[in-house]
Motif scaffolding. Structure first.
Motif, short mmCIF file in Angstrom:
data_model
loop_
_atom_site.label_atom_id
_atom_site.label_comp_id
_atom_site.label_asym_id
_atom_site.label_seq_id
_atom_site.Cartn_x
_atom_site.Cartn_y
_atom_site.Cartn_z
N HIS A 141 52.44 11.52 43.02
CA HIS A 141 51.18 11.59 42.28
C HIS A 141 50.11 12.29 43.11
O HIS A 141 49.36 13.12 42.60
CB HIS A 141 50.73 10.18 41.89
N ALA A 142 50.05 11.99 44.39
CA ALA A 142 49.06 12.64 45.26
C ALA A 142 49.34 14.13 45.34
O ALA A 142 48.43 14.95 45.30
CB ALA A 142 49.09 12.02 46.65
N TYR A 143 50.63 14.53 45.44
CA TYR A 143 50.96 15.96 45.49
C TYR A 143 50.56 16.65 44.19
O TYR A 143 49.97 17.72 44.21
CB TYR A 143 52.47 16.14 45.73
N ALA A 144 50.84 16.01 43.05
CA ALA A 144 50.49 16.61 41.76
C ALA A 144 48.98 16.77 41.66
O ALA A 144 48.48 17.78 41.17
CB ALA A 144 51.02 15.75 40.61
N ALA A 145 48.23 15.77 42.13
CA ALA A 145 46.78 15.87 42.06
C ALA A 145 46.26 16.99 42.95
O ALA A 145 45.32 17.69 42.60
CB ALA A 145 46.14 14.53 42.45
N GLU A 146 46.89 17.18 44.12
CA GLU A 146 46.46 18.24 45.04
C GLU A 146 46.75 19.62 44.49
O GLU A 146 46.02 20.56 44.75
CB GLU A 146 47.16 18.07 46.39
N SER A 147 47.85 19.78 43.75
CA SER A 147 48.26 21.10 43.31
C SER A 147 47.64 21.48 41.96
O SER A 147 47.84 22.58 41.50
CB SER A 147 49.79 21.18 43.23
N LYS A 148 46.92 20.58 41.34
CA LYS A 148 46.35 20.83 40.03
C LYS A 148 45.23 21.87 40.11
O LYS A 148 44.37 21.81 40.98
CB LYS A 148 45.82 19.53 39.44
N LEU A 149 45.26 22.81 39.19
CA LEU A 149 44.23 23.85 39.13
C LEU A 149 43.22 23.50 38.05
O LEU A 149 43.52 22.78 37.11
CB LEU A 149 44.89 25.20 38.81
N ARG A 150 42.02 24.03 38.20
CA ARG A 150 41.00 23.85 37.16
C ARG A 150 40.43 25.21 36.81
O ARG A 150 40.67 26.19 37.50
CB ARG A 150 39.92 22.87 37.61
N SER A 151 39.66 25.26 35.75
CA SER A 151 39.14 26.52 35.25
C SER A 151 37.64 26.64 35.44
O SER A 151 36.90 25.67 35.29
CB SER A 151 39.43 26.66 33.75
N LEU A 152 37.21 27.85 35.79
CA LEU A 152 35.81 28.25 35.80
C LEU A 152 35.72 29.53 34.98
O LEU A 152 36.70 30.28 34.90
CB LEU A 152 35.31 28.51 37.23
N TYR A 153 34.56 29.78 34.42
CA TYR A 153 34.41 30.94 33.54
C TYR A 153 33.23 31.79 33.99
O TYR A 153 32.22 31.26 34.43
CB TYR A 153 34.17 30.49 32.09
N THR A 154 33.40 33.11 33.88
CA THR A 154 32.29 34.03 34.09
C THR A 154 32.24 34.97 32.89
O THR A 154 33.23 35.18 32.19
CB THR A 154 32.41 34.83 35.39
N THR A 155 31.08 35.54 32.66
CA THR A 155 30.87 36.35 31.48
C THR A 155 31.19 37.83 31.72
O THR A 155 31.04 38.33 32.84
CB THR A 155 29.41 36.21 30.97
N LEU A 156 31.61 38.49 30.66
CA LEU A 156 31.77 39.94 30.66
C LEU A 156 30.67 40.56 29.80
O LEU A 156 30.76 41.72 29.41
CB LEU A 156 33.15 40.34 30.12
N GLN A 157 29.65 39.79 29.52
CA GLN A 157 28.49 40.24 28.74
C GLN A 157 27.28 40.33 29.67
O GLN A 157 27.25 39.70 30.71
CB GLN A 157 28.19 39.26 27.60
N LYS A 158 26.30 41.10 29.30
CA LYS A 158 25.06 41.23 30.08
C LYS A 158 25.34 41.64 31.53
O LYS A 158 24.78 41.09 32.48
CB LYS A 158 24.25 39.94 30.04
N CYS A 159 26.24 42.58 31.71
CA CYS A 159 26.60 43.07 33.04
C CYS A 159 25.83 44.35 33.33
O CYS A 159 25.30 44.98 32.43
CB CYS A 159 28.11 43.34 33.10
N LYS A 160 25.77 44.73 34.60
CA LYS A 160 25.01 45.91 35.01
C LYS A 160 25.82 47.19 34.80
O LYS A 160 27.00 47.25 35.16
CB LYS A 160 24.62 45.80 36.48
N SER A 161 25.17 48.19 34.26
CA SER A 161 25.80 49.49 34.07
C SER A 161 25.91 50.21 35.42
O SER A 161 25.00 50.15 36.24
CB SER A 161 24.97 50.32 33.09
N VAL A 162 27.04 50.88 35.64
CA VAL A 162 27.30 51.62 36.86
C VAL A 162 27.61 53.07 36.46
O VAL A 162 28.37 53.31 35.52
CB VAL A 162 28.51 51.01 37.62
N GLU A 163 27.02 54.02 37.16
CA GLU A 163 27.22 55.44 36.84
C GLU A 163 28.60 55.94 37.25
O GLU A 163 29.21 56.74 36.56
CB GLU A 163 26.16 56.31 37.54
N ARG A 164 29.07 55.48 38.41
CA ARG A 164 30.30 56.03 38.99
C ARG A 164 31.03 54.93 39.75
O ARG A 164 30.42 54.07 40.36
CB ARG A 164 29.91 57.16 39.93
N LEU A 165 32.37 55.00 39.72
CA LEU A 165 33.19 54.04 40.45
C LEU A 165 34.32 54.80 41.13
O LEU A 165 35.12 55.47 40.47
CB LEU A 165 33.77 52.98 39.50
#
Length: 182
Positions: A21-45
């Protein structure tokens, strides 16, 4: 004596179950989210093999990620794809998201609102899930039913990231990552 063996056996089973149980709890992943909206425009990459620039019908947006990541949305009408940046290194994902895309036409991430980061128990990003919209090739483009989407699951522990698979829903995409990242 018989009772002592049973007690010892039960104590061992209890210990193993607690450790599992301790191993399963340690290996568990969770989710975070970031937006692809309201991002800065870049001229060149400047990518390792070519330079991208804004032109008519195309654009480059830089979006904030987590853990020092940035995400560039490359809108190359009618297709779009991502470039990940970490430690001033760029990893274009156009091969996985456009060139090798076989499930439909015109793969596009520009309309996606968010990306999902899978993070380990220390908060370190280890996986990325992004929705790619596309036009089904087996249905007339004029039909609303021709619009579909899939979720791409990337392992980002190494750089450049590797595509683990394509899923139809969030649970499947998370499962792809969670199994691979244990």
């Amino acid at each position: 004596m018989f009772g002592g063996r049973i007690f010892g056996y039960l104590a061992t089973v209890f210990f193993v179950l607690c450790q599992g149980h301790a191993y399963a709890a340690e290996s568990k992943l969770r989710s975070l989210y970031t937006t692809l909206q309201k991002c800065k425009s870049v001229e060149r990459l400047q990518l390792p093999e070519r330079t991208l620039g804004q032109a008519k019908g195309s654009g480059i947006l830089r979006c904030r990620g987590i853990n020092g990541y940035s995400i560039y949305v490359i809108d190359d009408d009618p297709r779009s794809w991502l470039v990940l940046e970490r430690d001033n290194r760029l990893a274009p994902l156009d091969r996985q998201m456009v060139s090798d895309f076989k499930i439909g036409n015109f793969p596009n991430v520009a309309g996606s609102k968010n990306v999902e980061w899978r993070v380990d128990r220390h908060g370190k990003a280890v996986g990325l899930i992004v929705r790619v919209s596309y036009q089904r090739s087996d249905i007339s483009a004029n039909s609303p039913a021709s619009q579909a989407s899939a979720l791409f699951a990337f392992d980002i522990r190494d750089f450049p990231p590797s595509l683990l698979g394509i899923a139809q829903n969030n649970a499947e995409a998370r499962e792809l990552l969670d199994k691979a990242l244990r």
